[in-house]
Design an enzyme around this catalytic site. Structure first.
Site, PDB file in Angstrom:
ATOM      1  N   ASP A  35       0.868  -1.175   0.000  1.00 48.80           N
ATOM      2  CA  ASP A  35       0.000   0.000   0.000  1.00 48.80           C
ATOM      3  C   ASP A  35       0.911   1.233   0.000  1.00 48.80           C
ATOM      4  OD1 ASP A  35      -2.165   1.668  -0.042  1.00 48.80           O
ATOM      5  OD2 ASP A  35      -3.195   0.759   1.649  1.00 48.80           O
TER       6      ASP A  35
HETATM    7  C1  BGC Z   1      -5.016   3.289   0.137  1.00 46.31           C
HETATM    8  C2  BGC Z   1      -5.234   2.282  -0.950  1.00 46.31           C
HETATM    9  C3  BGC Z   1      -5.073   2.923  -2.306  1.00 46.31           C
HETATM   10  C4  BGC Z   1      -3.702   3.560  -2.374  1.00 46.31           C
HETATM   11  C5  BGC Z   1      -3.385   4.182  -3.725  1.00 46.31           C
HETATM   12  C6  BGC Z   1      -3.758   4.090  -0.061  1.00 46.31           C
HETATM   13  O1  BGC Z   1      -3.692   5.150   0.823  1.00 46.31           O
HETATM   14  O2  BGC Z   1      -4.983   2.620   1.382  1.00 46.31           O
HETATM   15  O3  BGC Z   1      -6.502   1.705  -0.815  1.00 46.31           O
HETATM   16  O4  BGC Z   1      -5.261   1.974  -3.308  1.00 46.31           O
HETATM   17  O5  BGC Z   1      -3.619   4.557  -1.376  1.00 46.31           O
HETATM   18  O6  BGC Z   1      -4.098   5.313  -3.956  1.00 46.31           O
END
Ligand code: BGC
Length: 762
Positions: free
Chosen positions: A287
């Protein structure tokens, strides 16, 4: 009594699929990737593991990558997310293809969470449709629109089970139940990926957040998670596993720790469970900066945590560039071996191969497609129909609903004409400008048949400090220049002139979602007050709650004659709501997350286990498992939702009283539409294992069917149950059903009372 287990389905064994580090079973792809890797330098291989974003979308942490162009040309970027448009992406891809040494194309991703430009309701709302076929269709629509705009990798489905409405991201989930969550996970993966990832109208899915992100302690985002392996495997893991079984090509690790080790460096999770037990052979992406964040978790410096992550089985590093900047050094110092890098690089290249990028790196960049494929009339119709199916009718006294398309309607509330809040959280590709507000929806559906009087009535909340936290990416809470008193007065006087009052209240879209946890999940005071004043007018009061989470709304439900839970319903919100309120669509949504009476009941869910001191009813009993100040039962249970018509369940029958390991039990029930409207009903099947070697849940969802029944008609619904459906994980992590007695319940919610019993024998 100690009982013997029957091995019903393949036990969770290593055999399923050994770690696919060098062969995938596709010899052509293996050969191609091996040849390519033979030409790559170490740094080029590490470059493939680097996923960056140029910012400009919604940065959910710090944006680390600078000088992107130079990095692409140096072969230091494997993929980019957060940008779109065929022209821009073609030029970006060209830099990699024409100007990097080996010309390896990049992957382009985006958070396409509930639609691309045609934004559907938030995922929690979508789950309330229980409409698996339509869910697959909308994921397909999202894939067609995304790929038309050059984006071919989505960070969806999010399948985290959540039983805590304080957690803002419950809005992105399918709620509390693993059985329903698994069915939805599979539908979405199939909808995005189709049968052929190489088709330029399908996109690669990414199941997230692996794992257990929805169980953050106290509902506070990014918080620690700690739970037994029994609960993980039985309650929280099934939807991720289901997505793997549906063929999802990528997995995102979560921010939280699992058993004390952050997911992004958790070898047990990313390799032992994901690959060795479940046979996943795609790639795992972190993530957003979750590798770097392990420094704050207390696992070491950036070099240390990056090495840990790679060795654990993480393949791609999102945004943080820990891999890019430290892996070479770690290799020299013997902290990792080259095979670790090769394994991750191969997995990323395999995904590119499956996407057809080596055949044609520009295959998704067709300038003619955006105009013909995005936000089409058909897609908007699908969004409107779907949104209507996600709304859950919680109360309808004296059949106030559906409303007549005549007379005068007072439309009141801070969300009644609030374009910026219609799309809901995590819709970075959407444009609120295309959203239909409730007021517009009423006008569209009523035309000049009825008169609409509108008043805002209240701010979403009156606190500018709170509003500032919500308005980080644009105005969602706009505090009116008028005083709260004058807004109230206007609303009351408008309501007095109407035949019926419809109040649209709830949360601004960014009051849920990422980093939007709340310790108080009731309506802000300004809106509570508004409803109290409207109720005093004595006019029939219809309350529509637009929120991203279950809320504590007991008082407001009490005040209302009819109460509809709507969620943030996407680009067609206003039209869909008008369809429901004015009877063009009879509501059929059912809750997928329990509504608590107060926040002290959280976490709350239907599939509870008995304590040794179960409480017999809703009255307080000393030395029983209950509260002094609130009942144990929720305000609204899982599976609950009314219709304008009524359904009567009868003749629940089973075709055998005993089944063996090989048999199939047939359970039938007849459902009659006894009201005055045609309607759809979600018929639900629950099973209780009466005695087991670990405390069994009081009931578990094991089947559902959404059926249409014309008024006056009766339909027979048949469910099939096999021993495998009764299996669960045991302390030794073996998965099997135990012989003994079971009770099945069938009905319209998780309190279903029609029941039958049967036995499973060895
Ligand atoms: C979130 C994810 C997301 C990623 C990319 C993160 O902060 O937890 O769900 O896909 O950002 O934008």
């Amino acid at each position: 009594m100690k009982r013997f287990g029957i091995l019903v389905i393949a036990m969770v064994m290593l055999a399923a699929c050994q770690q696919k580090s060098s062969t995938s079973g596709n010899s052509e792809m293996d050969g191609f990737v091996s040849d390519l890797m033979a030409k790559m330098t170490l740094q080029e291989k590490i470059g493939q593991l680097n996923l960056v974003t140029p910012g400009g979308g919604i940065p959910t942490g710090s944006v680390v990558s600078t000088d992107l162009e130079a990095k692409i040309k140096a072969g230091n970027v494997g993929g980019i997310f957060g940008i779109s448009g065929p022209e821009r992406l073609r030029e970006t891809q060209r830099m990699a293809v024409d100007e990097s040494r080996l010309g390896i194309p990049m992957i382009f991703g985006f958070d396409v969470i509930h639609g691309y430009k045609t934004i559907f309701p938030i995922p929690l709302g979508l789950s309330c449709s229980w409409d698996i076929k339509r869910l697959e269709e909308i994921a397909h629509i999202a894939a067609v629109e995304s790929t038309a705009d050059g984006v071919f990798w989505t960070f969806s489905p999010m399948v985290d089970i959540s039983r805590d409405p304080r957690w803002g991201r419950i809005s992105e989930s399918s709620g509390e139940d693993p059985y329903l969550g698994s069915a939805i996970a599979q539908a979405l993966v199939k909808g995005y990926q189709g049968d052929d990832l190489g088709n330029n109208k399908t996109m690669m899915a990414c199941v997230k957040h692996f794992a257990l992100y929805g169980a953050a302690e106290a509902g506070r985002d990014y918080n620690s998670v700690d739970m037994s392996h029994l609960r993980m495997f039985n309650d929280y893991f099934p939807p991720y596993k289901a997505a793997i079984e549906a063929g999802v090509e990528s997995v995102m690790s979560s921010f939280n720790d699992v058993d004390g080790v952050p997911s992004s460096a958790n070898k047990w999770l990313l390799t032992d469970v994901l690959r060795d037990m479940w046979g996943f052979n795609g790639f795992v992406v972190s993530d957003y900066t979750s590798v770097n964040e392990m420094v704050a978790h207390g696992l070491g410096d950036l070099q240390e945590v990056s090495a840990l992550a790679l060795k654990a089985g993480l393949d791609m590093d999102m945004v943080g560039e820990g891999f890019l900047t430290t892996l070479e050094k770690s290799l020299k110092e013997g902290k990792i071996v080259e095979a670790d890098i090769n394994r991750a690089c191969r997995r990323v290249l395999e995904a590119k191969y499956k996407l057809g990028l080596f055949d044609d790196p520009y295959r998704y960049f067709d300038d003619s497609r955006p105009a013909s494929d995005i936000l089409t009339k058909e897609n908007r119709t699908a969004a409107r129909e779907m949104a209507a199916r996600t709304m859950v009718l919680l109360k309808n006294e004296k059949q106030v609903l559906p409303l007549k398309k005549s007379g005068t309607v007072a439309l009141i509330g801070p969300l009644a004409d609030s374009r910026n809040n219609m799309l809901g959280t995590w819709a970075p590709t959407g444009d609120p400008g295309f959203a239909v507000t409730v007021l517009e929806g009423f006008q569209n559906v009523l035309g000049d048949q009825a008169k609409i009087l509108y008043a805002k009535g209240a701010n979403i909340c009156n606190d500018p400090e709170f509003a500032a936290k919500i308005n980080v990416f644009g105005p969602k809470i706009e505090i009116d220049e008028r005083s709260p008193e004058s807004m109230l007065q206007e609303a009351v006087s408008v309501s007095k002139r109407a035949d019926v009052v419809v109040a649209v209240v709830g949360e601004a879209s960014e009051m849920t979602g990422e980093s939007a946890s709340r310790s108080d999940i009731s309506l802000p005071w300004s809106q509570k007050k508004l409803l109290q004043e409207l109720a005093k007018t004595g006019k029939p009061l219809v309350v529509v709650n637009m929120s991203g989470r279950p809320m504590t709304i007991a008082g407001e439900v009490e005040l209302a004659d009819a109460f509809l839970q709507m969620w943030h319903a996407g680009v067609e919100t206003g039209n869909a709501l008008a369809d429901v309120l004015f009877g063009d669509y009879n509501p059929s949504g059912k809750l997928t997350a329990t509504f608590p009476r107060n926040v002290g009941q959280v976490p709350i869910y239907y599939s509870i286990r008995n304590t040794g001191r179960p409480q017999g009813g809703d009255t307080f009993q000393k030395f029983r498992s209950n509260y002094l100040d609130v009942q144990n039962t929720p305000l609204f249970p899982f599976g609950y939702g009314l219709s304008y018509t009524s359904f009567k369940y009868k003749e629940l029958a089973i075709d055998k009283s005993t089944i063996s390991n090989m048999d199939e039990l047939s359970i039938s029930v007849s459902v009659t539409n006894t009201g005055d409207f045609d309607g759809e009903e979600v018929v639900q099947l629950y099973v209780r294992d009466m005695v087991a070697s670990i405390t069994p849940p009081l009931r578990l969802l094991k089947g559902f069917q959404k059926i249409f029944i014309p008024k006056g008609d009766t339909k027979e619904v048949v469910f099939k149950i096999r021993a495998a459906d009764l299996a669960f994980y045991h302390p030794d992590m073996k998965f099997y059903a135990e012989p003994g007695e079971f009770t099945v319940f069938v009905g319209g919610d998780s309190n279903a009372s029609l029941s039958q019993t049967f036995s499973l024998v060895n």
